[in-house]
Design a protein around this motif. Structure first.
Motif, PDB file in Angstrom:
ATOM      1  N   TYR A 171      -9.998  -3.543   1.647  1.00 40.85           N
ATOM      2  CA  TYR A 171      -9.212  -3.517   0.414  1.00 40.85           C
ATOM      3  C   TYR A 171      -8.225  -4.664   0.299  1.00 40.85           C
ATOM      4  O   TYR A 171      -7.555  -4.820  -0.717  1.00 40.85           O
ATOM      5  CB  TYR A 171      -8.446  -2.201   0.311  1.00 40.85           C
ATOM      6  CG  TYR A 171      -9.367  -1.011   0.241  1.00 40.85           C
ATOM      7  CD1 TYR A 171      -9.979  -0.649  -0.950  1.00 40.85           C
ATOM      8  CD2 TYR A 171      -9.647  -0.266   1.386  1.00 40.85           C
ATOM      9  CE1 TYR A 171     -10.846   0.436  -1.009  1.00 40.85           C
ATOM     10  CE2 TYR A 171     -10.501   0.818   1.335  1.00 40.85           C
ATOM     11  CZ  TYR A 171     -11.095   1.170   0.137  1.00 40.85           C
ATOM     12  OH  TYR A 171     -11.945   2.238   0.080  1.00 40.85           O
TER      13      TYR A 171
ATOM     14  N   LEU B  18      -1.711  -1.143  -3.898  1.00 42.11           N
ATOM     15  CA  LEU B  18      -2.895  -0.298  -3.802  1.00 42.11           C
ATOM     16  C   LEU B  18      -2.481   1.113  -3.404  1.00 42.11           C
ATOM     17  O   LEU B  18      -1.805   1.310  -2.396  1.00 42.11           O
ATOM     18  CB  LEU B  18      -3.860  -0.874  -2.763  1.00 42.11           C
ATOM     19  CG  LEU B  18      -5.126  -0.065  -2.467  1.00 42.11           C
ATOM     20  CD1 LEU B  18      -5.952   0.142  -3.726  1.00 42.11           C
ATOM     21  CD2 LEU B  18      -5.952  -0.760  -1.391  1.00 42.11           C
TER      22      LEU B  18
ATOM     23  N   LYS C  23      -6.382   7.713 -12.603  1.00 43.79           N
ATOM     24  CA  LYS C  23      -6.738   6.332 -12.922  1.00 43.79           C
ATOM     25  C   LYS C  23      -5.809   5.752 -13.977  1.00 43.79           C
ATOM     26  O   LYS C  23      -5.475   4.567 -13.943  1.00 43.79           O
ATOM     27  CB  LYS C  23      -8.189   6.256 -13.402  1.00 43.79           C
ATOM     28  CG  LYS C  23      -9.223   6.447 -12.322  1.00 43.79           C
ATOM     29  CD  LYS C  23      -9.236   5.288 -11.336  1.00 43.79           C
ATOM     30  CE  LYS C  23      -9.803   4.026 -11.934  1.00 43.79           C
ATOM     31  NZ  LYS C  23      -9.869   2.929 -10.932  1.00 43.79           N
TER      32      LYS C  23
ATOM     33  N   THR D  32       0.832  -1.196   0.000  1.00 44.93           N
ATOM     34  CA  THR D  32       0.000   0.000   0.000  1.00 44.93           C
ATOM     35  C   THR D  32       0.872   1.254   0.000  1.00 44.93           C
ATOM     36  O   THR D  32       1.877   1.311   0.702  1.00 44.93           O
ATOM     37  CB  THR D  32      -0.902   0.034   1.260  1.00 44.93           C
ATOM     38  OG1 THR D  32      -1.708  -1.143   1.284  1.00 44.93           O
ATOM     39  CG2 THR D  32      -1.800   1.254   1.253  1.00 44.93           C
TER      40      THR D  32
ATOM     41  N   ARG E 283     -15.174  12.531   0.392  1.00 43.56           N
ATOM     42  CA  ARG E 283     -14.895  11.100   0.304  1.00 43.56           C
ATOM     43  C   ARG E 283     -15.974  10.408  -0.522  1.00 43.56           C
ATOM     44  O   ARG E 283     -17.151  10.693  -0.409  1.00 43.56           O
ATOM     45  CB  ARG E 283     -14.861  10.496   1.713  1.00 43.56           C
ATOM     46  CG  ARG E 283     -14.572   9.000   1.698  1.00 43.56           C
ATOM     47  CD  ARG E 283     -14.571   8.450   3.100  1.00 43.56           C
ATOM     48  NE  ARG E 283     -13.583   9.107   3.918  1.00 43.56           N
ATOM     49  CZ  ARG E 283     -13.366   8.806   5.194  1.00 43.56           C
ATOM     50  NH1 ARG E 283     -14.073   7.862   5.771  1.00 43.56           N
ATOM     51  NH2 ARG E 283     -12.458   9.439   5.883  1.00 43.56           N
TER      52      ARG E 283
ATOM     53  N   LYS F  40      -4.014   0.475  -9.503  1.00 41.55           N
ATOM     54  CA  LYS F  40      -4.933   0.126  -8.432  1.00 41.55           C
ATOM     55  C   LYS F  40      -5.084   1.346  -7.534  1.00 41.55           C
ATOM     56  O   LYS F  40      -4.240   1.618  -6.690  1.00 41.55           O
ATOM     57  CB  LYS F  40      -4.386  -1.070  -7.654  1.00 41.55           C
ATOM     58  CG  LYS F  40      -5.405  -1.799  -6.806  1.00 41.55           C
ATOM     59  CD  LYS F  40      -4.778  -3.064  -6.228  1.00 41.55           C
ATOM     60  CE  LYS F  40      -5.789  -3.830  -5.379  1.00 41.55           C
ATOM     61  NZ  LYS F  40      -5.165  -5.044  -4.779  1.00 41.55           N
TER      62      LYS F  40
ATOM     63  N   ALA G  89     -16.935   6.393  -2.335  1.00 40.68           N
ATOM     64  CA  ALA G  89     -16.574   4.982  -2.389  1.00 40.68           C
ATOM     65  C   ALA G  89     -16.467   4.491  -3.826  1.00 40.68           C
ATOM     66  O   ALA G  89     -15.581   3.727  -4.155  1.00 40.68           O
ATOM     67  CB  ALA G  89     -17.597   4.152  -1.632  1.00 40.68           C
ATOM     68  N   LYS G  90     -17.389   4.958  -4.662  1.00 39.93           N
ATOM     69  CA  LYS G  90     -17.372   4.443  -6.033  1.00 39.93           C
ATOM     70  C   LYS G  90     -17.555   5.593  -7.026  1.00 39.93           C
ATOM     71  O   LYS G  90     -18.474   6.385  -6.930  1.00 39.93           O
ATOM     72  CB  LYS G  90     -18.482   3.416  -6.233  1.00 39.93           C
ATOM     73  CG  LYS G  90     -18.257   2.123  -5.465  1.00 39.93           C
ATOM     74  CD  LYS G  90     -19.353   1.119  -5.770  1.00 39.93           C
ATOM     75  CE  LYS G  90     -19.116  -0.184  -5.013  1.00 39.93           C
ATOM     76  NZ  LYS G  90     -20.164  -1.176  -5.288  1.00 39.93           N
ATOM     77  N   TYR G  91     -16.676   5.663  -7.984  1.00 37.86           N
ATOM     78  CA  TYR G  91     -16.809   6.597  -9.086  1.00 37.86           C
ATOM     79  C   TYR G  91     -17.974   6.117  -9.953  1.00 37.86           C
ATOM     80  O   TYR G  91     -18.145   4.905 -10.115  1.00 37.86           O
ATOM     81  CB  TYR G  91     -15.494   6.617  -9.866  1.00 37.86           C
ATOM     82  CG  TYR G  91     -15.454   7.592 -11.011  1.00 37.86           C
ATOM     83  CD1 TYR G  91     -15.264   8.935 -10.770  1.00 37.86           C
ATOM     84  CD2 TYR G  91     -15.592   7.152 -12.313  1.00 37.86           C
ATOM     85  CE1 TYR G  91     -15.218   9.826 -11.808  1.00 37.86           C
ATOM     86  CE2 TYR G  91     -15.547   8.037 -13.355  1.00 37.86           C
ATOM     87  CZ  TYR G  91     -15.364   9.372 -13.109  1.00 37.86           C
ATOM     88  OH  TYR G  91     -15.305  10.260 -14.135  1.00 37.86           O
TER      89      TYR G  91
ATOM     90  N   PHE H  18      -3.671   4.764  -2.225  1.00 40.10           N
ATOM     91  CA  PHE H  18      -4.703   5.648  -1.694  1.00 40.10           C
ATOM     92  C   PHE H  18      -4.253   7.076  -1.964  1.00 40.10           C
ATOM     93  O   PHE H  18      -3.259   7.530  -1.414  1.00 40.10           O
ATOM     94  CB  PHE H  18      -4.885   5.439  -0.188  1.00 40.10           C
ATOM     95  CG  PHE H  18      -5.558   4.153   0.176  1.00 40.10           C
ATOM     96  CD1 PHE H  18      -6.943   4.060   0.179  1.00 40.10           C
ATOM     97  CD2 PHE H  18      -4.816   3.039   0.506  1.00 40.10           C
ATOM     98  CE1 PHE H  18      -7.565   2.866   0.524  1.00 40.10           C
ATOM     99  CE2 PHE H  18      -5.428   1.853   0.844  1.00 40.10           C
ATOM    100  CZ  PHE H  18      -6.807   1.758   0.847  1.00 40.10           C
TER     101      PHE H  18
ATOM    102  N   GLU I 176      -7.492   4.157  -5.147  1.00 38.99           N
ATOM    103  CA  GLU I 176      -8.658   4.599  -4.384  1.00 38.99           C
ATOM    104  C   GLU I 176      -8.456   6.066  -4.060  1.00 38.99           C
ATOM    105  O   GLU I 176      -7.405   6.460  -3.540  1.00 38.99           O
ATOM    106  CB  GLU I 176      -8.810   3.799  -3.091  1.00 38.99           C
ATOM    107  CG  GLU I 176      -9.246   2.363  -3.286  1.00 38.99           C
ATOM    108  CD  GLU I 176     -10.686   2.235  -3.753  1.00 38.99           C
ATOM    109  OE1 GLU I 176     -11.487   3.168  -3.470  1.00 38.99           O
ATOM    110  OE2 GLU I 176     -11.018   1.217  -4.391  1.00 38.99           O
TER     111      GLU I 176
ATOM    112  N   TRP J 194      -9.382   9.346  -1.916  1.00 41.90           N
ATOM    113  CA  TRP J 194      -9.805   9.497  -0.516  1.00 41.90           C
ATOM    114  C   TRP J 194      -9.663  10.949  -0.097  1.00 41.90           C
ATOM    115  O   TRP J 194      -8.853  11.686  -0.637  1.00 41.90           O
ATOM    116  CB  TRP J 194      -8.905   8.622   0.366  1.00 41.90           C
ATOM    117  CG  TRP J 194      -9.587   8.036   1.572  1.00 41.90           C
ATOM    118  CD1 TRP J 194      -9.478   8.464   2.855  1.00 41.90           C
ATOM    119  CD2 TRP J 194     -10.446   6.906   1.607  1.00 41.90           C
ATOM    120  NE1 TRP J 194     -10.211   7.670   3.687  1.00 41.90           N
ATOM    121  CE2 TRP J 194     -10.830   6.696   2.945  1.00 41.90           C
ATOM    122  CE3 TRP J 194     -10.945   6.041   0.622  1.00 41.90           C
ATOM    123  CZ2 TRP J 194     -11.673   5.665   3.339  1.00 41.90           C
ATOM    124  CZ3 TRP J 194     -11.784   5.019   1.007  1.00 41.90           C
ATOM    125  CH2 TRP J 194     -12.137   4.839   2.353  1.00 41.90           C
TER     126      TRP J 194
END
Length: 305
Positions: free
Chosen positions: A303, A202, A234, A176, A212, A239, A214-216, A204, A241, A243
């Motif tokens: 995650y 991953l 992206k 991470t 904040r 990978k 959670a999902k685009y 962040f 997220e 935040w």
């Protein structure tokens, strides 16, 4: 920080004299950092006998026992009949589970040692600021305090890119990376090149400039963050997220596997051609890194599936 030292480092330490110049004094500084944990085995130490005086050898054994009592040294059982310091060194490297294991030699070791450590062994005689050897050795000396580099230490962006590659290569594995960043300029530099396309890492990406989500595509954008910038992120990280971070948090900070990287100014320091005066501060401090990452309240279990 766990450290495994090669034979020539230990011999230099045992033969150290106060009037010695660099790099011998650096060997002493590494071994006398009371915040590091050193790896050894009875068999590893036995290969040092005969290479230093009996008095020095016995004194060193006493020092290691004292470190063990303070939990600053790990004595691995000698379970195999290794025939040389080199073989025992490789055995210890392979069985130790710490994700951040620093290996250091005085001179360039054999090809087998380099291969066993994935060319991650830092060589004291080859250090030159800001190369990999200098970075690792000085982190070992200063741990858990801060190591700094300045803009003038680098000739161009390519050198700063290489420095970040070296930094990300220190841990055996990175799972991470947490990036605090209000600039989103990842398309203007290559500082994350070594880790950006890794599907096993991953990222962040924490910013103050959105709520904040959670999902685009359901975030509440504000004027400083938009769809195009999200697409760039992206595209950069395999990978990702996105935040939010607490207001008042540092404008830019990178945290991974106990390492904390941050500039001393709230400017976009990663692009050398746009900024002519900056410093970057690096330290390895697992406890402090955990404290900082806790402020964004990430549920890692979610995650890790």
């Amino acid at each position: 920080m766990h450290i495994l030292l090669y034979e020539d480092i230990l011999v230099n330490y045992l033969n150290y004299k106060e009037e010695s110049n660099d790099p011998e004094s650096m060997v002493k500084a590494i071994l006398e950092n009371k915040n590091s944990i050193f790896l050894f085995s009875k068999r590893l130490l036995s290969f040092l006998e005969g290479k230093v005086s009996k008095e020095l050898y016995q004194r060193f054994l006493t020092k290691l026992n004292n470190l063990r009592e303070k939990k600053l040294a790990v004595n691995y059982a000698s379970t195999e009949e290794t025939s040389s310091f080199e073989e025992e060194f490789i055995r210890l490297y392979n069985i130790h589970k710490s994700n951040v294991l620093i290996t250091i030699a005085f001179e360039k070791p054999s090809e087998s040692i380099q291969q066993a450590t994935n060319n991650k062994i830092a060589v004291l005689s080859q250090q030159q600021k800001p190369n990999y050897h200098w970075l690792v050795i000085n982190l070992a000396i200063l741990h858990p305090f801060t190591l700094s580099v300045d803009e003038i230490d680098f000739r161009d962006d390519a050198e700063t890119d290489k420095f970040f590659d070296d930094l990300f290569s220190i841990p055996r594995k990175i799972s991470t990376i947490i990036i605090f960043d209000d600039y989103y300029n990842v398309d203007s530099h290559n500082k994350y090149a070594k880790v950006a396309n890794r599907k096993d890492i991953l990222v962040f990406y924490c910013t103050e400039n959105h709520y904040r989500f959670a999902k685009y595509p359901k975030p509440d954008w504000n004027n400083n963050f938009n769809d195009d910038k999200y697409k760039i992120l992206k595209k950069t990280f395999s990978k990702l997220e996105l935040w939010t971070k607490n207001r008042g948090s540092h404008t830019r900070r990178i945290i991974f596997e106990g390492f904390i990287v941050n500039p001393d100014i709230d400017l976009d320091f990663l692009n050398k051609k746009n900024n002519k005066m900056w410093s970057v501060h690096i330290r390895f401090n697992e406890h402090r890194a955990k404290e900082i990452t806790n402020i964004i309240d990430i549920d890692y279990k979610k995650y890790s599936k």
